[in-house]
Structures are given as structure tokens and as C-alpha cells.
Design a protein around this motif. Structure first.
Motif, PDB file in Angstrom:
ATOM      1  N   GLY A 229       5.179   9.423   4.332  1.00 37.47           N
ATOM      2  CA  GLY A 229       5.541   8.020   4.386  1.00 37.47           C
ATOM      3  C   GLY A 229       4.342   7.137   4.073  1.00 37.47           C
ATOM      4  O   GLY A 229       3.204   7.473   4.430  1.00 37.47           O
ATOM      5  N   ILE A 230       4.573   6.020   3.429  1.00 33.79           N
ATOM      6  CA  ILE A 230       3.501   5.076   3.141  1.00 33.79           C
ATOM      7  C   ILE A 230       2.938   4.493   4.438  1.00 33.79           C
ATOM      8  O   ILE A 230       1.821   3.980   4.475  1.00 33.79           O
ATOM      9  CB  ILE A 230       4.007   3.961   2.204  1.00 33.79           C
ATOM     10  N   ASN A 231       3.684   4.603   5.537  1.00 37.38           N
ATOM     11  CA  ASN A 231       3.184   4.106   6.826  1.00 37.38           C
ATOM     12  C   ASN A 231       2.002   4.918   7.340  1.00 37.38           C
ATOM     13  O   ASN A 231       1.367   4.543   8.327  1.00 37.38           O
ATOM     14  CB  ASN A 231       4.304   4.085   7.867  1.00 37.38           C
ATOM     15  N   ASP A 232       1.661   6.022   6.671  1.00 38.36           N
ATOM     16  CA  ASP A 232       0.520   6.827   7.072  1.00 38.36           C
ATOM     17  C   ASP A 232      -0.757   6.483   6.308  1.00 38.36           C
ATOM     18  O   ASP A 232      -1.765   7.191   6.427  1.00 38.36           O
ATOM     19  CB  ASP A 232       0.826   8.314   6.893  1.00 38.36           C
ATOM     20  N   LEU A 233      -0.737   5.444   5.528  1.00 32.09           N
ATOM     21  CA  LEU A 233      -1.968   4.996   4.880  1.00 32.09           C
ATOM     22  C   LEU A 233      -3.038   4.685   5.919  1.00 32.09           C
ATOM     23  O   LEU A 233      -2.754   4.102   6.969  1.00 32.09           O
ATOM     24  CB  LEU A 233      -1.703   3.720   4.074  1.00 32.09           C
ATOM     25  N   ILE A 234      -4.267   5.062   5.630  1.00 28.67           N
ATOM     26  CA  ILE A 234      -5.370   4.675   6.502  1.00 28.67           C
ATOM     27  C   ILE A 234      -5.470   3.156   6.557  1.00 28.67           C
ATOM     28  O   ILE A 234      -5.615   2.555   7.617  1.00 28.67           O
ATOM     29  CB  ILE A 234      -6.706   5.253   5.990  1.00 28.67           C
ATOM     30  N   PHE A 235      -5.400   2.525   5.396  1.00 28.61           N
ATOM     31  CA  PHE A 235      -5.518   1.076   5.287  1.00 28.61           C
ATOM     32  C   PHE A 235      -4.229   0.531   4.682  1.00 28.61           C
ATOM     33  O   PHE A 235      -3.795   0.966   3.617  1.00 28.61           O
ATOM     34  CB  PHE A 235      -6.720   0.693   4.412  1.00 28.61           C
ATOM     35  N   SER A 236      -3.624  -0.451   5.354  1.00 31.19           N
ATOM     36  CA  SER A 236      -2.377  -1.048   4.886  1.00 31.19           C
ATOM     37  C   SER A 236      -2.617  -1.824   3.599  1.00 31.19           C
ATOM     38  O   SER A 236      -3.761  -2.126   3.227  1.00 31.19           O
ATOM     39  CB  SER A 236      -1.827  -1.994   5.954  1.00 31.19           C
ATOM     40  N   VAL A 237      -1.526  -2.179   2.933  1.00 33.90           N
ATOM     41  CA  VAL A 237      -1.631  -2.957   1.697  1.00 33.90           C
ATOM     42  C   VAL A 237      -2.387  -4.263   1.922  1.00 33.90           C
ATOM     43  O   VAL A 237      -3.301  -4.591   1.155  1.00 33.90           O
ATOM     44  CB  VAL A 237      -0.224  -3.195   1.094  1.00 33.90           C
ATOM     45  N   PRO A 238      -2.076  -5.062   2.971  1.00 28.57           N
ATOM     46  CA  PRO A 238      -2.851  -6.289   3.183  1.00 28.57           C
ATOM     47  C   PRO A 238      -4.335  -6.031   3.428  1.00 28.57           C
ATOM     48  O   PRO A 238      -5.196  -6.778   2.933  1.00 28.57           O
ATOM     49  CB  PRO A 238      -2.190  -6.921   4.413  1.00 28.57           C
ATOM     50  N   LYS A 239      -4.666  -4.971   4.152  1.00 24.58           N
ATOM     51  CA  LYS A 239      -6.073  -4.667   4.410  1.00 24.58           C
ATOM     52  C   LYS A 239      -6.800  -4.282   3.118  1.00 24.58           C
ATOM     53  O   LYS A 239      -7.964  -4.650   2.919  1.00 24.58           O
ATOM     54  CB  LYS A 239      -6.191  -3.531   5.438  1.00 24.58           C
ATOM     55  N   ILE A 240      -6.129  -3.535   2.261  1.00 19.22           N
ATOM     56  CA  ILE A 240      -6.726  -3.124   0.990  1.00 19.22           C
ATOM     57  C   ILE A 240      -7.031  -4.343   0.124  1.00 19.22           C
ATOM     58  O   ILE A 240      -8.121  -4.479  -0.436  1.00 19.22           O
ATOM     59  CB  ILE A 240      -5.795  -2.149   0.246  1.00 19.22           C
ATOM     60  N   ILE A 241      -6.057  -5.250   0.018  1.00 19.51           N
ATOM     61  CA  ILE A 241      -6.258  -6.436  -0.818  1.00 19.51           C
ATOM     62  C   ILE A 241      -7.360  -7.312  -0.250  1.00 19.51           C
ATOM     63  O   ILE A 241      -8.214  -7.835  -0.992  1.00 19.51           O
ATOM     64  CB  ILE A 241      -4.935  -7.212  -0.964  1.00 19.51           C
ATOM     65  N   LYS A 242      -7.371  -7.495   1.056  1.00 20.42           N
ATOM     66  CA  LYS A 242      -8.444  -8.279   1.676  1.00 20.42           C
ATOM     67  C   LYS A 242      -9.801  -7.676   1.353  1.00 20.42           C
ATOM     68  O   LYS A 242     -10.737  -8.381   0.947  1.00 20.42           O
ATOM     69  CB  LYS A 242      -8.257  -8.333   3.191  1.00 20.42           C
ATOM     70  N   PHE A 243      -9.938  -6.374   1.516  1.00 21.08           N
ATOM     71  CA  PHE A 243     -11.220  -5.709   1.285  1.00 21.08           C
ATOM     72  C   PHE A 243     -11.655  -5.833  -0.172  1.00 21.08           C
ATOM     73  O   PHE A 243     -12.801  -6.193  -0.459  1.00 21.08           O
ATOM     74  CB  PHE A 243     -11.129  -4.239   1.684  1.00 21.08           C
ATOM     75  N   LEU A 244     -10.771  -5.533  -1.095  1.00 23.67           N
ATOM     76  CA  LEU A 244     -11.133  -5.530  -2.510  1.00 23.67           C
ATOM     77  C   LEU A 244     -11.444  -6.924  -3.053  1.00 23.67           C
ATOM     78  O   LEU A 244     -12.159  -7.056  -4.048  1.00 23.67           O
ATOM     79  CB  LEU A 244     -10.013  -4.905  -3.336  1.00 23.67           C
ATOM     80  N   SER A 245     -10.910  -7.953  -2.410  1.00 30.81           N
ATOM     81  CA  SER A 245     -11.107  -9.315  -2.905  1.00 30.81           C
ATOM     82  C   SER A 245     -12.337 -10.002  -2.308  1.00 30.81           C
ATOM     83  O   SER A 245     -12.598 -11.172  -2.613  1.00 30.81           O
ATOM     84  CB  SER A 245      -9.864 -10.168  -2.630  1.00 30.81           C
ATOM     85  N   GLN A 246     -13.099  -9.288  -1.500  1.00 33.84           N
ATOM     86  CA  GLN A 246     -14.302  -9.890  -0.929  1.00 33.84           C
ATOM     87  C   GLN A 246     -15.301 -10.231  -2.033  1.00 33.84           C
ATOM     88  O   GLN A 246     -15.822  -9.336  -2.698  1.00 33.84           O
ATOM     89  CB  GLN A 246     -14.975  -8.931   0.054  1.00 33.84           C
ATOM     90  N   SER A 247     -15.532 -11.524  -2.237  1.00 37.80           N
ATOM     91  CA  SER A 247     -16.482 -11.996  -3.265  1.00 37.80           C
ATOM     92  C   SER A 247     -16.207 -11.382  -4.639  1.00 37.80           C
ATOM     93  O   SER A 247     -17.090 -11.306  -5.483  1.00 37.80           O
ATOM     94  CB  SER A 247     -17.925 -11.698  -2.835  1.00 37.80           C
ATOM     95  N   THR A 248     -14.979 -10.938  -4.846  1.00 41.00           N
ATOM     96  CA  THR A 248     -14.577 -10.270  -6.090  1.00 41.00           C
ATOM     97  C   THR A 248     -13.249 -10.833  -6.555  1.00 41.00           C
ATOM     98  O   THR A 248     -12.291 -10.892  -5.781  1.00 41.00           O
ATOM     99  CB  THR A 248     -14.426  -8.753  -5.863  1.00 41.00           C
ATOM    100  N   THR A 249     -13.191 -11.247  -7.804  1.00 40.76           N
ATOM    101  CA  THR A 249     -11.958 -11.802  -8.356  1.00 40.76           C
ATOM    102  C   THR A 249     -11.048 -10.684  -8.853  1.00 40.76           C
ATOM    103  O   THR A 249     -11.438  -9.890  -9.707  1.00 40.76           O
ATOM    104  CB  THR A 249     -12.265 -12.763  -9.512  1.00 40.76           C
TER     105      THR A 249
END
Length: 299
Positions: A229-249
Motif C-alpha cells: 500500500g502507498i500508506n507504507d511510504l516512509i515520507f508522505s506525498v506532502p512531506k516529499i513535496i515540502k522537502f524537495l521544494s526547499q529553496s528549490t523551484t
């Protein structure tokens, strides 16, 4: 991008071998990837736009899929950003996965990039095994949920991250394990031409408001090797987007691979590898369906 319960498909129509259309399958229940693989007709209502990033509106015109293409073209993707590793809800599963990849579970996302030239189409386009991979017999699969960014994102908060998602599709992070394990960086071992097939459809965030409720399977020659299940991701979709967008477009069209569950070839006994003639399917349900790829050797 709210549709009739289906997603958007980018395809070459039966009516013209030189045309590329965007549209939505008429039958919301059809698994587009499997249907085309089995030679079934998939009727699509055409949209006025020429890209899933600006799909336009339904035209009332229809055609039948001849060849499925990746939802985005190479020129639209920019970079493909990839997250490593999953976690599992049950301790035994967690230990098995940690052992198979021989890595600790990260406290922050592990990130690597694939170039846009790694983008690949679903079947009937061949997925190529590089000469280097053939020499070492270390081709491997990774079934993954892919996020497509729909508008420019930078320094996004977790609370607002979903506002920047256009939709979701399936991906296979095709890898050369010999190169990956002999280098500290993974871009080379995972960045060969065509090493990131995605598809068959792009489903909107409105259709999938909670991606953690999706389920994923990876099948090699019809044998299930990954099931999670996708619910077993270490990092959720919102967390991934937040992390990748740090000072990065993150530009519209950016593709993000969210990681793969246990069952990859290098973690099995005996090991599973990809060879010419193998068929690998990434199934994500509901809505997205099955990304089918058949492998051929680079010559």
C-alpha cells in the motif's frame, strides 16, 4: 483536471500515425495499459489541449488508441526527482526490507535525479537494457507511484503541498545494480535512456484526494514480486513535496518518484534480473491502472 472518473492519456491514435492527442478514456473502468497490451480497442474522447499540463476541454470528438505515450513528453519533464526507500507498518516487513536493500531507514528523504532523457513510454515502445546492464546481468525493476507537479512550487509547506500536484501515474525506476552498488551516487546507474517509463494515464488529485489509499503491485512475467500500500511510504506525498521544494523551484511537469517497496530483484534469493523478452508491469489501483513494459537489449 476533474474528469469523468478516468485520467488523461497521451497517445498516438489509430486514425493517424503522425498525430499525438490528449484525451480521456470513455470507459472509466478500463485499465488502459492492460487493454492496449491485450489488443483491445480503447476509445478516447479528445481534449482541445496538446499537453496534460494544459489539457483544455473535452471536444466531443473521439478516437481509438494505437500507441500509448508517457503522459508527459521529454521536453516537459525537466528533471525527474526520486526518493529512496519505503517503510512498513509491521515490524517483520520493515526488517525484511531493510535487509534486502542493505541500508538504514532514513530520517530525511534520500534524493537522486534522473535526466529527462530517461523518460520512457509504456508498451508497445520497447524498454531498452543498456549494454552495460547486459554484461553484468544486473538489470532491476522498482515499481513506484509518480507525482506530477502542476504549478511552480518553491518553499512549499506540508499543509499546502497538495495544491501544487497535478496528478499521479505509475513509474518503473529501472536500475543497473552493479553500477549502483559500486558508486556513491545513483544518477548514472538509474539514468540510462528510457530508464524511467511512466504511464499509462495521469489521474488528477481530485480523483485521488488521498494517494495513501492506493495500492501498488509489481509483476514480472505475470508473477507478483511487489505488493504494498502507498500508506507504507516512509515520507508522505506532502512531506516529499515540502522537502524537495526547499529553496528549490519545482517547475510544472516535474516528475517525482516516491520510492519502491520490498521485492526488488537484488533483494531476492535467488536474485531476479531483467533480461530481453521480460515483461514487467507496475499496477496502481484504483484509477491509474497498469504500466506495461517489455524489455529489449541495446545493440
Amino acid at each position: 483536471m476533474i474528469l469523468n472518473g478516468t485520467g488523461l492519456v497521451r497517445f498516438v491514435p489509430r486514425s493517424s500515425a503522425s498525430a499525438v492527442f490528449i484525451g480521456q478514456p470513455v470507459d472509466a473502468s478500463v485499465d488502459v495499459g492492460l487493454a492496449v497490451r491485450h489488443g483491445e480497442d480503447v476509445r478516447v474522447e479528445l481534449f482541445s489541449g496538446s499537453s496534460v499540463l494544459a489539457a483544455g476541454t473535452a471536444t466531443g470528438k473521439f478516437d481509438v488508441i494505437d500507441r500509448i505515450l508517457s503522459p508527459l513528453s521529454v521536453n516537459e519533464v525537466g528533471t525527474i526527482r526520486c526518493i529512496g526507500l519505503y517503510r512498513y507498518l509491521h515490524a517483520l516487513q520493515y526488517k525484511q526490507h531493510a535487509a534486502e536493500v542493505k541500508m538504514d531507514i532514513p530520517t530525511i528523504p534520500t534524493v537522486f535525479l534522473k535526466p529527462n532523457t530517461a523518460l520512457g513510454d509504456p508498451w508497445p515502445a520497447p524498454t531498452i537494457l543498456p549494454k552495460l546492464t547486459q554484461e553484468t546481468d544486473t538489470g532491476d525493476y522498482e515499481s513506484e507511484l509518480a507525482i506530477v507537479i502542476g504549478k511552480t512550487a518553491k518553499n512549499v509547506s506540508e499543509a499546502n503541498a497538495m495544491d501544487y500536484v497535478l496528478g499521479y501515474t505509475a513509474a518503473n525506476d529501472v536500475s543497473n545494480r552493479d553500477s549502483q552498488l559500486s558508486q556513491s551516487q545513483w544518477c548514472f546507474s538509474k539514468g540510462f535512456d528510457g530508464a524511467c517509463p511512466i504511464g499509462p494515464v495521469l489521474v488528477s488529485k481530485e480523483l485521488v484526494p488521498d494517494p495513501s489509499k492506493l495500492t501498488l503491485r509489481g509483476l514480472k512475467n505475470s508473477t507478483v514480486l511487489q505488493d504494498c500500500g502507498i500508506n507504507d511510504l516512509i515520507f508522505s506525498v506532502p512531506k516529499i513535496i515540502k522537502f524537495l521544494s526547499q529553496s528549490t523551484t519545482l517547475l510544472p511537469g516535474t516528475v517525482i518518484l516516491t520510492g519502491t517497496p520490498a521485492g526488488v530483484g537484488m533483494g531476492r534469493t535467488p536474485k531476479e534480473t531483467l533480461r530481453a523478452g521480460d515483461e514487467f508491469s507496475v499496477e496502481i489501483l484504483p484509477h491509474i491502472g497498469t504500466l506495461v513494459n517489455v524489455f529489449e537489449n541495446e545493440v
